[in-house]
Design an enzyme around this catalytic site. Structure first.
Site, mmCIF file in Angstrom:
data_model
loop_
_atom_site.group_PDB
_atom_site.id
_atom_site.type_symbol
_atom_site.label_atom_id
_atom_site.label_comp_id
_atom_site.label_asym_id
_atom_site.label_seq_id
_atom_site.Cartn_x
_atom_site.Cartn_y
_atom_site.Cartn_z
ATOM 1 N N ALA A 1 0.868 -1.173 0.000
ATOM 2 C CA ALA A 1 0.000 0.000 0.000
ATOM 3 C C ALA A 1 0.908 1.227 0.000
ATOM 4 O O ALA A 1 2.063 1.162 0.456
ATOM 5 C CB ALA A 1 -0.881 -0.011 1.237
ATOM 6 N N GLY B 1 0.546 -5.092 0.774
ATOM 7 C CA GLY B 1 -0.638 -5.194 -0.090
ATOM 8 C C GLY B 1 -0.350 -5.892 -1.410
ATOM 9 O O GLY B 1 -1.266 -6.447 -2.026
ATOM 10 N N GLU C 1 -0.573 -9.485 -0.616
ATOM 11 C CA GLU C 1 -2.000 -9.768 -0.389
ATOM 12 C C GLU C 1 -2.772 -9.829 -1.714
ATOM 13 O O GLU C 1 -3.652 -10.672 -1.889
ATOM 14 C CB GLU C 1 -2.583 -8.701 0.548
ATOM 15 C CG GLU C 1 -2.057 -8.852 1.974
ATOM 16 C CD GLU C 1 -2.365 -7.650 2.862
ATOM 17 O OE1 GLU C 1 -2.024 -6.514 2.465
ATOM 18 O OE2 GLU C 1 -2.947 -7.845 3.943
ATOM 19 N N GLU D 1 4.592 -5.083 7.397
ATOM 20 C CA GLU D 1 3.840 -4.024 8.090
ATOM 21 C C GLU D 1 4.288 -3.760 9.520
ATOM 22 O O GLU D 1 4.246 -2.617 9.987
ATOM 23 C CB GLU D 1 2.333 -4.354 8.086
ATOM 24 C CG GLU D 1 1.670 -4.224 6.726
ATOM 25 C CD GLU D 1 1.743 -5.496 5.888
ATOM 26 O OE1 GLU D 1 2.506 -6.428 6.240
ATOM 27 O OE2 GLU D 1 1.029 -5.556 4.872
HETATM 28 N N1 COA Z 1 4.562 3.215 -0.689
HETATM 29 C C1 COA Z 1 4.951 4.389 -1.233
HETATM 30 N N2 COA Z 1 6.082 4.520 -1.944
HETATM 31 C C2 COA Z 1 6.843 3.441 -2.096
HETATM 32 C C3 COA Z 1 6.509 2.200 -1.565
HETATM 33 C C4 COA Z 1 5.295 2.101 -0.833
HETATM 34 N N3 COA Z 1 4.875 0.949 -0.301
HETATM 35 N N4 COA Z 1 7.469 1.301 -1.884
HETATM 36 C C5 COA Z 1 8.370 1.985 -2.607
HETATM 37 N N5 COA Z 1 8.008 3.264 -2.738
HETATM 38 C C6 COA Z 1 8.708 4.346 -3.447
HETATM 39 C C7 COA Z 1 9.918 4.842 -2.678
HETATM 40 O O1 COA Z 1 9.518 5.771 -1.680
HETATM 41 C C8 COA Z 1 10.723 5.469 -3.779
HETATM 42 O O2 COA Z 1 10.145 6.720 -4.111
HETATM 43 P P1 COA Z 1 11.097 8.007 -4.367
HETATM 44 O O3 COA Z 1 11.963 7.603 -5.545
HETATM 45 O O4 COA Z 1 10.155 9.104 -4.675
HETATM 46 O O5 COA Z 1 11.906 8.176 -3.122
HETATM 47 C C9 COA Z 1 10.446 4.549 -4.972
HETATM 48 O O6 COA Z 1 9.231 3.849 -4.657
HETATM 49 C C10 COA Z 1 11.537 3.505 -5.179
HETATM 50 O O7 COA Z 1 11.717 2.793 -3.958
HETATM 51 P P2 COA Z 1 13.132 2.675 -3.204
HETATM 52 O O8 COA Z 1 12.834 2.453 -1.758
HETATM 53 O O9 COA Z 1 14.016 3.814 -3.569
HETATM 54 O O10 COA Z 1 13.679 1.347 -3.879
HETATM 55 P P3 COA Z 1 14.715 0.319 -3.228
HETATM 56 O O11 COA Z 1 15.100 -0.607 -4.338
HETATM 57 O O12 COA Z 1 15.787 1.030 -2.489
HETATM 58 O O13 COA Z 1 13.867 -0.508 -2.131
HETATM 59 C C11 COA Z 1 11.938 -1.720 -1.319
HETATM 60 C C12 COA Z 1 12.789 -1.319 -2.543
HETATM 61 C C13 COA Z 1 10.717 -2.467 -1.832
HETATM 62 C C14 COA Z 1 12.755 -2.635 -0.404
HETATM 63 C C15 COA Z 1 11.529 -0.435 -0.548
HETATM 64 O O14 COA Z 1 10.972 0.486 -1.477
HETATM 65 C C16 COA Z 1 10.494 -0.684 0.533
HETATM 66 O O15 COA Z 1 10.831 -1.175 1.579
HETATM 67 N N6 COA Z 1 9.224 -0.280 0.276
HETATM 68 C C17 COA Z 1 8.173 -0.373 1.257
HETATM 69 C C18 COA Z 1 7.665 -1.791 1.394
HETATM 70 C C19 COA Z 1 6.583 -1.876 2.471
HETATM 71 O O16 COA Z 1 6.833 -1.637 3.644
HETATM 72 N N7 COA Z 1 5.385 -2.232 2.028
HETATM 73 C C20 COA Z 1 4.262 -2.433 2.919
HETATM 74 C C21 COA Z 1 3.460 -1.212 3.059
HETATM 75 S S1 COA Z 1 2.137 -1.433 4.200
#
Ligand code: COA
Length: 258
Positions: free
Chosen positions: A64, A109, A112, A132
């Protein structure tokens, strides 16, 4: 650019979440668009099966959209969870097979969403997780329910309580995904699986989905009754007569979905 892309070819609707710059994170617009697409797919007779995937090479759906979380009230958050749950339920209970083509991160999400599909095929670079708890949250799109049903309670709790992502091969080992393939083979594999199902009797496929999805939530003996009623209904279809006579006549069956 639309946040969800669709492409209908040979009875297979490919649905692509299209926010690659945000790793296809599910914001309110994506969820509403998915609701609309699933609603239309359900009643569109041209759609026999769905393949779900994410745009770009990095993510299926990374969860999400976290950027909206700071402003959520408890009431908003409940509504947010209920709406996402309803959209995933719509996909699961559509009566048409759906295959998640997991082409990268499937977190929160995203995991999910993949679990609401009938099956999951992962690219070898895919990663799955329910992270989460690291945000002070719990899964809110029925991850606490679908994950233990797919992989068992102990493994589900390990994923949900540690938040650690697992690679595709581990997801295969615990039964979270059906197959792991090289990235280039992902969409062709999913389409071939969908095409194989499309060659079977459509009403039987629909009732089989219903018998499993609905039956799993019933006491065993009631699920058996439900299964038997659907089995009986199949016997009333032209497709059953065609399937049996084709078998006995040693020829391929031609199903009309009637
Ligand atoms: N919501 C909003 N934005 C998200 C996102 C999410 N769940 N997951 C990734 N993004 C965004 C990042 O903020 C980043 O945006 P920016 O370029 O404007 O800063 C862009 O997507 C790229 O992500 P980034 O984190 O730079 O890539 P990465 O390769 O370093 O890491 C992940 C990848 C998936 C490990 C990391 O993005 C992450 O941990 N995301 C969240 C996952 C999460 O907790 N999901 C559950 C949500 S309830």
């Amino acid at each position: 650019m639309p946040v969800v892309l669709t492409d209908l070819a040979e009875g297979i609707l490919t649905v692509t979440v299209n926010r690659p710059e945000k790793l296809n994170a599910l914001n309110a617009e994506v969820i509403e668009e998915l609701r609309r697409v699933f609603h239309e797919a359900k009643s569109n007779a041209e759609v026999g099966a769905l393949v779900l995937t994410g745009a770009g090479e990095k993510a299926f759906v990374a969860g999400a959209d976290i950027s909206g979380f700071p402003s959520l009230t408890p009431v908003d958050a409940r509504d947010f969870a209920r709406k996402g749950q309803a959209v995933l339920d719509l996909l699961e209970k559509m009566g048409k097979p759906s295959i998640a083509a997991v082409n990268g991160f499937a977190l929160g999400g995203g995991c999910e969403l993949a679990m609401a599909c009938s099956m999951r095929v992962a690219a070898s670079n895919a990663r799955f997780g329910q992270p989460e708890v690291a945000l002070g949250l719990i899964p809110g799109y029925a991850g606490t329910q679908r994950l233990p049903r797919l992989v068992g309670k102990g493994r589900a709790l390990e994923l949900i309580l540690t938040g650690d992502p697992i690679p595709a091969e581990e997801a295969l080992r615990i039964g979270l995904v059906n197959r792991v393939v090289e990235p280039a083979e992902l969409i062709p594999t999913c389409r071939a699986l969908a095409a194989k199902i499309l060659g079977k009797a459509p009403l039987a496929v629909r009732y089989a989905l219903e018998a499993v999805n609905h039956g799993l939530e019933l006491p065993f003996d009631e699920a058996e009754l439900h299964e038997a009623a659907l089995f009986g209904l199949c016997v009333a279809t032209e497709d059953m007569k065609e399937g049996v006579s084709a078998f006995l006549g040693k020829r391929p069956a031609k199903f009309a979905g009637k």
